[in-house]
Design a protein around this motif. Sequence first.
Motif, PDB file in Angstrom:
ATOM      1  N   PHE A  63       0.827  -1.204   0.000  1.00  0.00           N
ATOM      2  CA  PHE A  63       0.000   0.000   0.000  1.00  0.00           C
ATOM      3  C   PHE A  63       0.865   1.259   0.000  1.00  0.00           C
ATOM      4  O   PHE A  63       0.586   2.218  -0.723  1.00  0.00           O
ATOM      5  N   ASP A  64       1.931   1.262   0.794  1.00  0.00           N
ATOM      6  CA  ASP A  64       2.755   2.466   0.942  1.00  0.00           C
ATOM      7  C   ASP A  64       3.581   2.783  -0.304  1.00  0.00           C
ATOM      8  O   ASP A  64       4.151   3.875  -0.403  1.00  0.00           O
ATOM      9  N   GLU A  65       3.656   1.846  -1.258  1.00  0.00           N
ATOM     10  CA  GLU A  65       4.403   2.092  -2.494  1.00  0.00           C
ATOM     11  C   GLU A  65       3.532   2.676  -3.604  1.00  0.00           C
ATOM     12  O   GLU A  65       4.049   3.120  -4.640  1.00  0.00           O
ATOM     13  N   MET A  66       2.230   2.677  -3.398  1.00  0.00           N
ATOM     14  CA  MET A  66       1.334   2.985  -4.514  1.00  0.00           C
ATOM     15  C   MET A  66       1.378   4.447  -4.947  1.00  0.00           C
ATOM     16  O   MET A  66       1.101   4.769  -6.106  1.00  0.00           O
ATOM     17  N   ALA A  67       1.713   5.369  -4.040  1.00  0.00           N
ATOM     18  CA  ALA A  67       1.811   6.770  -4.451  1.00  0.00           C
ATOM     19  C   ALA A  67       2.872   6.937  -5.535  1.00  0.00           C
ATOM     20  O   ALA A  67       2.686   7.691  -6.503  1.00  0.00           O
ATOM     21  N   ALA A  68       3.988   6.227  -5.408  1.00  0.00           N
ATOM     22  CA  ALA A  68       5.044   6.302  -6.419  1.00  0.00           C
ATOM     23  C   ALA A  68       4.577   5.712  -7.743  1.00  0.00           C
ATOM     24  O   ALA A  68       4.933   6.211  -8.818  1.00  0.00           O
ATOM     25  N   VAL A  69       3.761   4.655  -7.675  1.00  0.00           N
ATOM     26  CA  VAL A  69       3.222   4.060  -8.899  1.00  0.00           C
ATOM     27  C   VAL A  69       2.302   5.053  -9.600  1.00  0.00           C
ATOM     28  O   VAL A  69       2.355   5.215 -10.825  1.00  0.00           O
ATOM     29  N   VAL A  70       1.449   5.738  -8.831  1.00  0.00           N
ATOM     30  CA  VAL A  70       0.551   6.753  -9.412  1.00  0.00           C
ATOM     31  C   VAL A  70       1.370   7.841 -10.106  1.00  0.00           C
ATOM     32  O   VAL A  70       1.051   8.255 -11.232  1.00  0.00           O
ATOM     33  N   VAL A  71       2.407   8.319  -9.447  1.00  0.00           N
ATOM     34  CA  VAL A  71       3.235   9.376 -10.026  1.00  0.00           C
ATOM     35  C   VAL A  71       3.852   8.913 -11.342  1.00  0.00           C
ATOM     36  O   VAL A  71       3.855   9.640 -12.353  1.00  0.00           O
ATOM     37  N   ALA A  72       4.373   7.688 -11.378  1.00  0.00           N
ATOM     38  CA  ALA A  72       5.003   7.182 -12.594  1.00  0.00           C
ATOM     39  C   ALA A  72       3.992   7.031 -13.725  1.00  0.00           C
ATOM     40  O   ALA A  72       4.230   7.480 -14.865  1.00  0.00           O
ATOM     41  N   VAL A  73       2.855   6.412 -13.443  1.00  0.00           N
ATOM     42  CA  VAL A  73       1.851   6.183 -14.479  1.00  0.00           C
ATOM     43  C   VAL A  73       1.276   7.507 -14.976  1.00  0.00           C
ATOM     44  O   VAL A  73       1.197   7.761 -16.181  1.00  0.00           O
ATOM     45  N   ALA A  74       0.880   8.369 -14.047  1.00  0.00           N
ATOM     46  CA  ALA A  74       0.231   9.624 -14.429  1.00  0.00           C
ATOM     47  C   ALA A  74       1.161  10.509 -15.247  1.00  0.00           C
ATOM     48  O   ALA A  74       0.759  11.068 -16.273  1.00  0.00           O
ATOM     49  N   ASN A  75       2.389  10.648 -14.798  1.00  0.00           N
ATOM     50  CA  ASN A  75       3.306  11.541 -15.496  1.00  0.00           C
ATOM     51  C   ASN A  75       3.732  10.994 -16.850  1.00  0.00           C
ATOM     52  O   ASN A  75       3.909  11.760 -17.803  1.00  0.00           O
ATOM     53  N   CYS A  76       3.896   9.674 -16.977  1.00  0.00           N
ATOM     54  CA  CYS A  76       4.216   9.093 -18.281  1.00  0.00           C
ATOM     55  C   CYS A  76       3.061   9.305 -19.260  1.00  0.00           C
ATOM     56  O   CYS A  76       3.274   9.635 -20.435  1.00  0.00           O
ATOM     57  N   GLU A  77       1.824   9.139 -18.801  1.00  0.00           N
ATOM     58  CA  GLU A  77       0.682   9.326 -19.691  1.00  0.00           C
ATOM     59  C   GLU A  77       0.516  10.795 -20.065  1.00  0.00           C
ATOM     60  O   GLU A  77       0.191  11.123 -21.213  1.00  0.00           O
ATOM     61  N   PHE A  78       0.735  11.690 -19.108  1.00  0.00           N
ATOM     62  CA  PHE A  78       0.626  13.118 -19.404  1.00  0.00           C
ATOM     63  C   PHE A  78       1.706  13.547 -20.391  1.00  0.00           C
ATOM     64  O   PHE A  78       1.427  14.279 -21.351  1.00  0.00           O
ATOM     65  N   ALA A  79       2.937  13.079 -20.192  1.00  0.00           N
ATOM     66  CA  ALA A  79       4.013  13.428 -21.120  1.00  0.00           C
ATOM     67  C   ALA A  79       3.713  12.910 -22.518  1.00  0.00           C
ATOM     68  O   ALA A  79       3.959  13.593 -23.516  1.00  0.00           O
ATOM     69  N   SER A  80       3.146  11.708 -22.586  1.00  0.00           N
ATOM     70  CA  SER A  80       2.789  11.146 -23.893  1.00  0.00           C
ATOM     71  C   SER A  80       1.736  11.988 -24.580  1.00  0.00           C
ATOM     72  O   SER A  80       1.809  12.235 -25.792  1.00  0.00           O
ATOM     73  N   LEU A  81       0.773  12.473 -23.820  1.00  0.00           N
ATOM     74  CA  LEU A  81      -0.274  13.315 -24.397  1.00  0.00           C
ATOM     75  C   LEU A  81       0.316  14.577 -25.003  1.00  0.00           C
ATOM     76  O   LEU A  81      -0.038  14.975 -26.121  1.00  0.00           O
ATOM     77  N   LEU A  82       1.219  15.224 -24.274  1.00  0.00           N
ATOM     78  CA  LEU A  82       1.815  16.456 -24.783  1.00  0.00           C
ATOM     79  C   LEU A  82       2.762  16.185 -25.955  1.00  0.00           C
ATOM     80  O   LEU A  82       2.903  17.020 -26.846  1.00  0.00           O
ATOM     81  N   ALA A  83       3.403  15.031 -25.941  1.00  0.00           N
ATOM     82  CA  ALA A  83       4.351  14.712 -27.011  1.00  0.00           C
ATOM     83  C   ALA A  83       3.657  14.231 -28.278  1.00  0.00           C
ATOM     84  O   ALA A  83       4.273  14.194 -29.348  1.00  0.00           O
ATOM     85  N   ASN A  84       2.378  13.865 -28.171  1.00  0.00           N
ATOM     86  CA  ASN A  84       1.659  13.299 -29.313  1.00  0.00           C
ATOM     87  C   ASN A  84       0.475  14.160 -29.730  1.00  0.00           C
ATOM     88  O   ASN A  84      -0.618  13.665 -29.973  1.00  0.00           O
ATOM     89  N   ARG A  85       0.716  15.469 -29.784  1.00  0.00           N
ATOM     90  CA  ARG A  85      -0.255  16.414 -30.322  1.00  0.00           C
ATOM     91  C   ARG A  85      -1.604  16.344 -29.610  1.00  0.00           C
ATOM     92  O   ARG A  85      -2.670  16.425 -30.228  1.00  0.00           O
ATOM     93  N   GLY A  86      -1.552  16.162 -28.290  1.00  0.00           N
ATOM     94  CA  GLY A  86      -2.762  16.219 -27.495  1.00  0.00           C
ATOM     95  C   GLY A  86      -3.638  14.995 -27.569  1.00  0.00           C
ATOM     96  O   GLY A  86      -4.778  15.018 -27.113  1.00  0.00           O
ATOM     97  N   LEU A  87      -3.127  13.910 -28.101  1.00  0.00           N
ATOM     98  CA  LEU A  87      -3.948  12.727 -28.301  1.00  0.00           C
ATOM     99  C   LEU A  87      -3.231  11.494 -27.772  1.00  0.00           C
ATOM    100  O   LEU A  87      -2.117  11.183 -28.190  1.00  0.00           O
ATOM    101  N   VAL A  88      -3.844  10.804 -26.821  1.00  0.00           N
ATOM    102  CA  VAL A  88      -3.346   9.501 -26.398  1.00  0.00           C
ATOM    103  C   VAL A  88      -4.104   8.477 -27.215  1.00  0.00           C
ATOM    104  O   VAL A  88      -5.270   8.198 -26.972  1.00  0.00           O
ATOM    105  N   ARG A  89      -3.463   7.943 -28.227  1.00  0.00           N
ATOM    106  CA  ARG A  89      -4.148   7.078 -29.180  1.00  0.00           C
ATOM    107  C   ARG A  89      -4.742   5.856 -28.487  1.00  0.00           C
ATOM    108  O   ARG A  89      -4.098   5.198 -27.696  1.00  0.00           O
ATOM    109  N   GLY A  90      -5.993   5.573 -28.835  1.00  0.00           N
ATOM    110  CA  GLY A  90      -6.612   4.364 -28.327  1.00  0.00           C
ATOM    111  C   GLY A  90      -7.092   4.444 -26.898  1.00  0.00           C
ATOM    112  O   GLY A  90      -7.520   3.452 -26.345  1.00  0.00           O
ATOM    113  N   SER A  91      -7.019   5.620 -26.262  1.00  0.00           N
ATOM    114  CA  SER A  91      -7.451   5.706 -24.873  1.00  0.00           C
ATOM    115  C   SER A  91      -8.952   5.536 -24.744  1.00  0.00           C
ATOM    116  O   SER A  91      -9.452   5.184 -23.685  1.00  0.00           O
ATOM    117  N   GLY A  92      -9.681   5.804 -25.837  1.00  0.00           N
ATOM    118  CA  GLY A  92     -11.095   5.536 -25.854  1.00  0.00           C
ATOM    119  C   GLY A  92     -11.945   6.497 -25.060  1.00  0.00           C
ATOM    120  O   GLY A  92     -13.115   6.225 -24.820  1.00  0.00           O
TER     121      GLY A  92
END
Length: 479
Positions: free
Chosen positions: A305-334
Amino acid sequence: MVDERHVEIAADRLGVALDATEIASYAADASDAAAMAGSFEPATDDREPREYAAGDDEYNAFRYRVDGERGDGPLADLRVAVKDNMAVAGVPMTCGSAGVDFTPEYDATVVRRLDAAGARLLGTTNMDEFALTTTGETCAHGPTRNPATDDGVPGGSSSGSGAAVAADLADAALGSDTGGSIRIPASYCGVVGLKPTHRTVPRFGFGDLAPSLDHVGPLASSVSTAFRVYDAIAGPDPRDLSSRAARPTADTREAVGNPVDGLTVGVVDEAMAGADDGVRDRVTAALEELAADGVETTRVSLPRFDEMAAVVVAVANCEFASLLANRGLVRGSGTGYADPWRAAAADLDWDALGEGVVDSAVTFEALYEATEGRAYVGAQNVRTRFTEAVDRALEDVDALALPTTRTTAPDFGQVTTTEDVMDTIAHTGPFNLAGTPALSVPAGAVDGRPVGLQLVADWFDEPTLARLGASLESESELE
């Protein structure tokens, strides 16, 4: 028209080596594809634009005010607002950033549904820039103040929504929650906050932060009001295909006030151990009130449980960076696309963005490239195992209980590092990973600062949260 330059750029990004003949051939093939796709118009269902004025309340809760009218429907008695990352036709949508220049000509699905339910829309609320932090201090339009305490932050990123409800400027306000951004301001401001089951509330017209974690839900003055709003905005929407599998209860509000005797609540050991003494004492007292109403409590452990904040940070920031790097579109996110917002996100004024946003985008896009995606996939794998642990725990209890946040509202200027942010999402972020519904209910105060108790139920079991939350609410008073 596609030309050879576009092929060279695409091949370089994909790591494909092409000679001149192949480049010319692919350019011809891509031109044929462009002719086929040319009939696909990125149009939106435009709405009548609303007139607006700048927000001017003492808490800086509102970004823009609109003079909405009450309609006919189940929410006709409610004043509502929506976070500044949800499209309201004719009203600038800035996502709390000076680097965004975008005025939608359409409404987000949730705005349409509030209208249909008769709610009076008051305007849009301020937020941390791009929803990346958790205190309400990083908005380009100035920090939001907490009506419940002079020195403490209101929480974020849905800071304006929390403050608007706490100050009785609105009966309810929509927020978004990627790692706790509904429940944290609910806890710090002493209001109710609901993060529904993932994807039960459509996200068309919403500015994504991290699609696999993002939720939209209400902050409200009462448990009953929160679930009334939820009932109005939840359910499948063809504009957001990720919501089509949602099967929310038709009338969750009806569960408010139903007896709770016979329910079992599992108190999360790791969260109780990690909370400040005063917070833990208030939550314990609230759980004792539930026990007096016939609820059985038991102890539950959630591994890692105590490790999950770091997992959230990694997942959220990678997805946000991908959105900005791919012209505002995360392909297939639905989650549904609107070309005007995609185009705006592809044309940000990077010089006007806050340091935290630029740092997140560059750092985590570089991490993704350096690890060829392994860091992101690894975080998602840990997420899967934790979700399995939550599912197992909920097989034996009706709901989990824990402090919404480890502490009461920090002072302004106290949350400055990534580690500080992870501390604020330590108890909320895990349930973004699991996708389970979670409700924060006021549970008293410590030194005048509100405490929130968080209840977590199984997927699509919002009615159990409504029952337990209403029982807690009837016993709770700020001290």
